[in-house]
Design a protein around this motif. Structure first.
Motif, short mmCIF file in Angstrom:
data_model
loop_
_atom_site.label_atom_id
_atom_site.label_comp_id
_atom_site.label_asym_id
_atom_site.label_seq_id
_atom_site.Cartn_x
_atom_site.Cartn_y
_atom_site.Cartn_z
N GLY A 37 15.02 -26.50 9.63
CA GLY A 37 13.74 -26.30 10.31
C GLY A 37 13.46 -24.85 10.64
N ARG A 38 14.15 -23.93 9.96
CA ARG A 38 13.97 -22.51 10.28
C ARG A 38 12.57 -22.02 9.93
NH1 ARG A 38 17.98 -20.30 5.42
NH2 ARG A 38 16.40 -20.39 3.80
N HIS A 39 12.00 -22.52 8.81
CA HIS A 39 10.63 -22.11 8.46
C HIS A 39 9.64 -22.55 9.52
CE1 HIS A 39 12.17 -21.51 4.31
NE2 HIS A 39 11.34 -20.51 4.40
N ASP A 40 9.81 -23.77 9.96
CA ASP A 40 8.88 -24.30 10.96
C ASP A 40 8.98 -23.52 12.27
OD1 ASP A 40 7.80 -26.19 9.27
OD2 ASP A 40 9.34 -27.67 9.75
N LEU A 41 10.20 -23.14 12.61
CA LEU A 41 10.38 -22.35 13.84
C LEU A 41 9.68 -21.00 13.70
CD1 LEU A 41 11.82 -22.19 16.64
CD2 LEU A 41 13.61 -20.89 15.49
N ALA A 42 9.84 -20.37 12.55
CA ALA A 42 9.19 -19.07 12.31
C ALA A 42 7.67 -19.22 12.37
CB ALA A 42 9.62 -18.51 10.96
N LEU A 43 7.17 -20.30 11.77
CA LEU A 43 5.72 -20.52 11.77
C LEU A 43 5.21 -20.81 13.17
CD1 LEU A 43 4.79 -22.57 8.60
CD2 LEU A 43 4.22 -20.20 9.18
N THR A 144 4.06 -5.86 16.24
CA THR A 144 4.36 -6.36 14.91
C THR A 144 5.73 -7.04 14.96
OG1 THR A 144 3.19 -4.51 13.93
CG2 THR A 144 4.67 -5.73 12.48
N LEU A 145 5.79 -8.24 14.41
CA LEU A 145 7.06 -8.97 14.41
C LEU A 145 7.48 -9.29 12.99
CD1 LEU A 145 9.34 -10.51 15.94
CD2 LEU A 145 7.89 -12.53 15.79
N PHE A 146 8.71 -8.92 12.68
CA PHE A 146 9.31 -9.32 11.41
C PHE A 146 10.27 -10.47 11.67
CE2 PHE A 146 7.86 -5.23 10.01
CZ PHE A 146 7.65 -5.41 8.65
N LEU A 147 10.09 -11.53 10.93
CA LEU A 147 11.00 -12.67 11.03
C LEU A 147 11.70 -12.82 9.68
CD1 LEU A 147 8.69 -15.16 12.89
CD2 LEU A 147 11.00 -14.57 13.63
N LEU A 148 12.97 -12.51 9.65
CA LEU A 148 13.74 -12.64 8.41
C LEU A 148 14.59 -13.90 8.50
CD1 LEU A 148 12.97 -9.56 8.59
CD2 LEU A 148 15.02 -9.12 7.25
N LEU A 149 14.46 -14.77 7.52
CA LEU A 149 15.20 -16.03 7.53
C LEU A 149 16.29 -16.01 6.46
CD1 LEU A 149 12.24 -18.60 7.71
CD2 LEU A 149 13.09 -17.06 9.46
N THR A 150 17.43 -16.52 6.83
CA THR A 150 18.53 -16.59 5.85
C THR A 150 19.58 -17.59 6.31
OG1 THR A 150 20.17 -15.29 4.61
CG2 THR A 150 19.93 -14.75 6.92
N ASP A 151 20.39 -18.07 5.34
CA ASP A 151 21.58 -18.81 5.76
C ASP A 151 22.81 -18.01 5.35
OD1 ASP A 151 21.19 -19.16 3.08
OD2 ASP A 151 21.40 -21.34 3.09
N GLN A 152 22.58 -16.79 4.87
CA GLN A 152 23.70 -15.92 4.46
C GLN A 152 23.54 -14.54 5.08
OE1 GLN A 152 23.58 -15.94 0.14
NE2 GLN A 152 22.99 -18.08 0.17
N PRO A 153 23.61 -14.43 6.40
CA PRO A 153 23.36 -13.12 7.03
C PRO A 153 24.30 -12.03 6.54
CG PRO A 153 24.26 -14.70 8.61
CD PRO A 153 23.92 -15.46 7.38
N MET A 154 25.54 -12.44 6.15
CA MET A 154 26.49 -11.42 5.74
C MET A 154 26.22 -10.89 4.33
SD MET A 154 27.90 -11.02 8.45
CE MET A 154 29.08 -9.73 8.06
N SER A 155 25.32 -11.55 3.57
CA SER A 155 25.03 -11.00 2.25
C SER A 155 23.81 -10.08 2.27
CB SER A 155 24.88 -12.11 1.21
OG SER A 155 23.93 -13.03 1.62
N LEU A 156 23.28 -9.83 3.46
CA LEU A 156 22.21 -8.83 3.56
C LEU A 156 22.83 -7.44 3.61
CD1 LEU A 156 20.43 -11.29 4.44
CD2 LEU A 156 19.33 -9.73 6.01
#
Ligand SMILES: [Zn+2]
Length: 340
Positions: A37-43, A144-156
């Motif tokens: 539900g991460r997309h929905d939370l961001a939206l 301005t808000l940037f919302l970056l979504l991921t399930d692999q934070p360590m690969s950023l």
């Protein structure tokens, strides 16, 4: 959706308190599983920030801003994901897309309020596109808000990660996830916990993914395929007959089932009281694990992995399935002399 899911409520309230205090970080890295539900939370957060007359914690859903957002035409909202071309989804967010973000962030808000960028999945940023974004991420301009979504934070890239506030969002506890799943249309209210638990186990506890899995072809056909695997192992059916029957259906879905069931069966063959993911088929899986050696199961699992690889080549799906069923027959039917 305008309200966060029950398992997001704590994070949601914290974010709104920060917002009310004017201390919302300008870049948030929301680390959560796909299907949680991460997309929905961001939206929901974007909607709340952009809304012209918020109703307490939530966006009103009626103002011009909310309507634009729902229609996908809000001038102060930008959503960035890998491009889709036909049924091909790119693996990366391209540098041109990153430049679009920079351009968007350099303009002032059309509605005199916030500007929100949702970037998903953030690990799809390659080095070039990440580098193009660095300066903007560091100094994005006011409101301005940037919302970056991921399930692999360590690969950023560390340079991206260090410019964002990390918000880890785990999957809900089983009780809450079960409860939510059972309130969803499609899941029979009479379904016992084994169904909900199977769905959750197969999706690593991500509730939206679990809900969607219920409709997936491979999920619906697991039981039938398992019965046929048992039939071959018990010498009650010929592999090629079954292969021809199954050949009428989607090959990729079938190979997904083979892999998923065999994963469980291997576990059970090695440790008879192991926890399996297909909880609703536990009895049949135990039967399979008792009838077939762990070595034969592992060997067939490797064959299924190879079959999945071959599906991406020019080899006919029916030939791939035939080979898999014949392999299963050879590995399991030790009594007879027939090979299939
Ligand atoms: Zn509104």
């Amino acid at each position: 959706m305008s309200a966060p899911y029950p398992w997001q409520q704590g994070l949601w309230s914290s974010l709104l308190r920060l917002h009310a205090a004017g201390r919302l970080p300008h870049a948030l890295l929301l680390a959560a599983a796909e299907g949680s539900g991460r997309h929905d939370l961001a939206l929901a957060l974007a909607a709340r920030l952009l809304c012209q007359s918020p109703a307490g914690e939530l966006a009103c859903g009626r103002c011009r801003s909310c309507q634009w957002l729902a229609a996908g035409s809000h001038p102060d909202f930008l959503r960035v994901s890998p491009e889709v071309d036909g049924d091909k989804v790119s693996k990366v967010i391209k540098v041109d897309q990153a430049r679009e973000v920079v351009q968007f962030a350099s303009q002032s808000a059309q509605m005199q309020g916030w500007r929100v960028v949702v970037l998903s999945p953030a690990h799809a940023l390659n080095t070039a596109s990440a580098n193009a974004l660095l300066k903007t991420l560091e100094e994005p301009g006011r409101d301005t808000l940037f919302l970056l979504l991921t399930d692999q934070p360590m690969s950023l890239l560390p340079t991206i990660r260090s410019r964002c506030q990390l918000l880890p969002l785990g999957v809900p506890d089983t009780q809450l996830a079960r409860q939510w799943l059972r309130s969803q249309p499609g899941l029979p209210e009479t379904a016992d916990d084994a169904v909900a638990d199977t769905l959750l186990a197969l999706t690593r506890g991500a509730p939206l993914a679990a809900r969607d899995l219920l409709q997936a072809e491979w999920y619906q056909q697991r039981g039938a395929l398992l019965a046929d695997l048992l039939a071959v192992a018990d010498d009650r059916a010929a592999p090629l007959t079954l292969s021809t029957q199954w050949g009428k259906r989607d090959a990729m879905a079938q190979i997904t089932i083979w892999q998923s069931l065999l994963d469980d069966a291997v576990q059970l063959a090695l440790v008879p009281d192991a926890d399996c993911r297909h909880r609703d088929l536990a009895a049949e899986l135990k039967q399979l694990a008792a009838a077939v050696s762990a070595e034969a199961l592992l060997d067939t699992l490797a064959q299924a992995v190879e079959a999945r690889r071959l599906l991406d080549t020019t080899v006919q799906p029916q030939a791939i399935l035939d080979a898999l069923w014949l392999h299963w027959g050879r590995k399991t039917r030790t009594r007879g002399s027939h090979a299939g």
